[in-house]
Design a protein around this motif. Structure first.
Motif, mmCIF file in Angstrom:
data_model
loop_
_atom_site.group_PDB
_atom_site.id
_atom_site.type_symbol
_atom_site.label_atom_id
_atom_site.label_comp_id
_atom_site.label_asym_id
_atom_site.label_seq_id
_atom_site.Cartn_x
_atom_site.Cartn_y
_atom_site.Cartn_z
ATOM 1 N N ILE A 181 -8.431 -55.367 -35.161
ATOM 2 C CA ILE A 181 -6.982 -55.006 -34.583
ATOM 3 C C ILE A 181 -6.884 -55.966 -33.515
ATOM 4 O O ILE A 181 -7.556 -56.281 -32.672
ATOM 5 C CB ILE A 181 -6.790 -53.688 -33.880
ATOM 6 C CG1 ILE A 181 -7.019 -52.472 -34.979
ATOM 7 C CG2 ILE A 181 -5.538 -53.523 -33.252
ATOM 8 C CD1 ILE A 181 -6.778 -51.288 -34.224
ATOM 9 N N LEU A 182 -5.891 -56.756 -33.459
ATOM 10 C CA LEU A 182 -5.554 -58.066 -32.650
ATOM 11 C C LEU A 182 -3.994 -57.913 -31.981
ATOM 12 O O LEU A 182 -3.345 -57.596 -32.848
ATOM 13 C CB LEU A 182 -5.886 -59.176 -33.043
ATOM 14 C CG LEU A 182 -5.466 -59.800 -34.514
ATOM 15 C CD1 LEU A 182 -4.212 -60.574 -34.308
ATOM 16 C CD2 LEU A 182 -6.653 -60.526 -35.016
ATOM 17 N N SER A 183 -4.406 -58.113 -30.827
ATOM 18 C CA SER A 183 -2.863 -57.957 -30.049
ATOM 19 C C SER A 183 -2.488 -59.361 -29.566
ATOM 20 O O SER A 183 -3.379 -60.124 -29.247
ATOM 21 C CB SER A 183 -3.024 -57.090 -28.872
ATOM 22 O OG SER A 183 -3.399 -57.891 -27.722
ATOM 23 N N THR A 184 -1.272 -59.511 -29.861
ATOM 24 C CA THR A 184 -0.695 -60.841 -29.418
ATOM 25 C C THR A 184 0.582 -60.870 -29.285
ATOM 26 O O THR A 184 1.263 -60.001 -29.758
ATOM 27 C CB THR A 184 -1.350 -61.973 -30.408
ATOM 28 O OG1 THR A 184 -1.049 -63.403 -29.918
ATOM 29 C CG2 THR A 184 -0.624 -61.952 -31.787
ATOM 30 N N HIS A 185 1.378 -61.737 -28.748
ATOM 31 C CA HIS A 185 2.756 -61.900 -28.696
ATOM 32 C C HIS A 185 3.002 -63.315 -29.691
ATOM 33 O O HIS A 185 4.032 -63.692 -29.684
ATOM 34 C CB HIS A 185 3.294 -62.067 -27.551
ATOM 35 C CG HIS A 185 2.748 -62.897 -26.535
ATOM 36 N ND1 HIS A 185 1.813 -62.656 -25.636
ATOM 37 C CD2 HIS A 185 3.142 -64.345 -26.298
ATOM 38 C CE1 HIS A 185 1.429 -63.558 -24.878
ATOM 39 N NE2 HIS A 185 2.194 -64.634 -25.180
ATOM 40 N N LEU A 186 1.939 -64.071 -29.965
ATOM 41 C CA LEU A 186 2.109 -65.329 -30.734
ATOM 42 C C LEU A 186 2.110 -64.981 -32.411
ATOM 43 O O LEU A 186 1.014 -65.265 -32.694
ATOM 44 C CB LEU A 186 0.956 -66.445 -30.233
ATOM 45 C CG LEU A 186 0.753 -66.680 -28.868
ATOM 46 C CD1 LEU A 186 -0.539 -67.199 -28.627
ATOM 47 C CD2 LEU A 186 2.047 -67.660 -28.517
ATOM 48 N N ILE A 187 3.067 -64.662 -32.760
ATOM 49 C CA ILE A 187 3.004 -63.957 -33.916
ATOM 50 C C ILE A 187 3.182 -64.992 -35.249
ATOM 51 O O ILE A 187 2.151 -64.834 -36.044
ATOM 52 C CB ILE A 187 4.403 -63.102 -34.258
ATOM 53 C CG1 ILE A 187 4.206 -61.718 -33.209
ATOM 54 C CG2 ILE A 187 4.340 -62.431 -35.613
ATOM 55 C CD1 ILE A 187 5.457 -61.200 -32.957
#
Lengths: 232, 265
Positions: A181-187
């Motif tokens: 699971i990786l969180s990011t806003h750099l989609i």
């Protein structure tokens, strides 16, 4: 196969402020999941709860059938946003630290990756740049043969060239029934590696879909859908 | 797991203490040598007296440094390694939080004791010669014999109990600092300042309880007759009770906060 991560009616409040609200999630094994949302949407809070670094206000969370605790920490490999490395150890010493405490740690793999990124195992952590420290941290986390990898903003702080290597490291270093699971806003940078996406907004889950579903049903990229959902 | 934690903790802290201890012992030795050659005629030379003065200043500074360092490392290892950024690593190890507390407690106790021993040793190096050394040994053994005639072989049991009580008092003191830091962590801002405040609050609470307890004990009129073995045993027991309770209380409080109220920045 059983779910690796299950959340039921999960709430987290800080004082009066709701950080997470009514989170219901079922994530199966063997997936690469993007936890996507703008800054302050609750991504880090959710990941911290999975690691028992925060306790939920109410609701339940199970990882591999266990509540967050010793048993889940054995199977979860966590990369926080912060650099958590101390400044007095050498790289080789922090590798043996991980080996000592995590029975699923693969030392050979760690040394191999350090070599490929030209990080000298005899260097002290103190002398390293922030970017290099982040790389060391990612290598340590990915050298575990864990069942669940929780990566909080793994590409946020590194340059685009290192980004590709890091994403490659992530997809080539987990076994088939492990979930990332990786969180990011750099989609746009990570879109091509994701199986599933979870959109989170102001502490609530607004959309969970597989990437194929998004492409088939909406005929758009994840990035385009994200821009629609989170339009300001 | 506790053994592994302790190994890393001692390694992390030893790199501060070992050089300091060595420096302290070496400068005690240097000052001793200056003291010995003072009987020679060179004592009047300016150079000799300045050097002797400087080395004595260094020794005193090192002595104070050892004291300060022991306290600073004790606080800093708990505050930074568990509640700072490094906490993200420590609290995601498959180790229960009570073992983290015990780890910090044991290693801090080790360094407090070692600092005390090394400081004492350096004083011995500085002042003891053959005669004073023999005198000291003689006085101690005489004192022991005197107490032995008074209390019988029980003196060794009492000595042992006194050592245990001192260790307990040390543990209680350290855990009080940890509990204060953990309480300070509950504040959203100015956590370090809040920790100091909490330390004062805990101090006031424990002082009040102790004072109340002392008044209570005083009514039993312990010292009106000569102290027998049984009397001393009950006095030690009365010292033990509040110490054990405060140690347990601080430990439980710290553990509760770390387990349920952790909120790393």
């Amino acid at each position: 196969m059983s779910m690796i991560l299950e959340c039921k009616d999960l709430y987290k409040k800080f004082g009066k402020k709701k950080a997470l609200e009514n989170i219901n999630l079922n994530i199966s094994r063997g997936r690469i999941v993007g936890l996507l949302g703008p800054n302050g949407s609750g991504k880090t809070t959710l990941i911290k709860i999975c690691n028992e670094l925060l306790n939920p206000t109410s609701g339940e969370i199970h990882i591999g059938g266990h509540k967050p605790g010793i048993e889940t920490k054995k199977i979860v490999s966590y990369l926080p946003e912060t650099t958590y490395l101390n400044d007095w150890m050498k790289v080789s010493e922090i590798i043996s630290f991980f080996k000592d405490f995590y029975s699923d740690f693969n030392t050979e793999k760690a040394y191999d990756m350090m070599k490929r990124l030209k990080i000298d195992p005899n260097d002290k952590l103190k002398t390293m740049s922030k970017g290099t420290k982040e790389k060391v941290q990612l290598i340590l986390v990915m050298s575990r043969e864990a069942q669940l990898y929780l990566l909080d903003e793994p590409i946020g702080g590194v340059d685009p060239a290192a980004r590709d290597y890091i994403l490659n490291t992530i997809i080539s270093n987990y076994s088939e029934d492990a979930t990332v699971i990786l969180s990011t806003h750099l989609i746009s940078d990570i879109e091509q590696i994701l199986d599933d996406i979870i959109f989170i907004k102001e502490g609530q889950i607004v959309l969970t879909k597989t990437v194929d579903e998004i492409r088939d049903e909406e005929g758009k990229s994840v990035d385009a859908v994200f821009r629609e959902v989170f339009k300001c | 797991m506790l053994r592994k934690l302790l190994r890393y903790e001692i390694k992390a802290t030893g790199r501060w203490f070992i050089p300091l201890y060595l420096a302290l012992i070496i400068f005690a030795g240097i000052n001793r040598i200056f003291g010995l050659i003072r009987i020679e005629p060179i004592q009047n030379s300016m150079f000799a007296s300045i050097t002797a003065g400087i080395s004595m200043t260094v020794y005193v500074t090192l002595m104070i440094g050892t004291l300060v360092m022991t306290l600073v490392v004790l606080i800093q290892r708990f505050y930074k390694n568990l509640l700072g950024d490094e906490g993200y690593l420590m609290f995601t190890l498959p180790v229960p939080s009570w073992k983290h507390i015990l780890n910090k407690l044991f290693s801090s106790m080790v360094w407090v004791i070692f600092s005390g021993i090394v400081a004492l040793l350096s004083i011995f190096i500085l002042i003891l010669n053959g005669d004073t050394w023999r005198e000291l040994i003689r006085d101690i053994s005489m004192g022991l014999k005197e107490m032995e005639t008074f209390l019988g072989k029980g003196i060794y049991l009492i000595g042992f109990e006194a050592i245990l009580l001192s260790l307990l008092a040390l543990a209680s003191g350290i855990l009080m600092i940890y509990a204060a830091i953990a309480l300070g962590h509950l504040f959203n801002k100015h956590k370090l300042l809040a920790s100091f405040g909490m330390y004062i609050v805990l101090g006031i609470i424990s002082e009040s309880i102790t004072a109340f307890y002392a008044v209570l004990i005083d009514r039993f009129d312990w010292f009106s007759h000569s102290a027998t073995f049984a009397d001393i045993q009950s006095i030690l027991l009365f010292i033990f009770i509040p110490l054990a309770l405060s140690t347990a209380g601080y430990f439980i409080l710290t553990q509760y906060i770390l387990k349920n109220k952790l909120n790393l920045e």
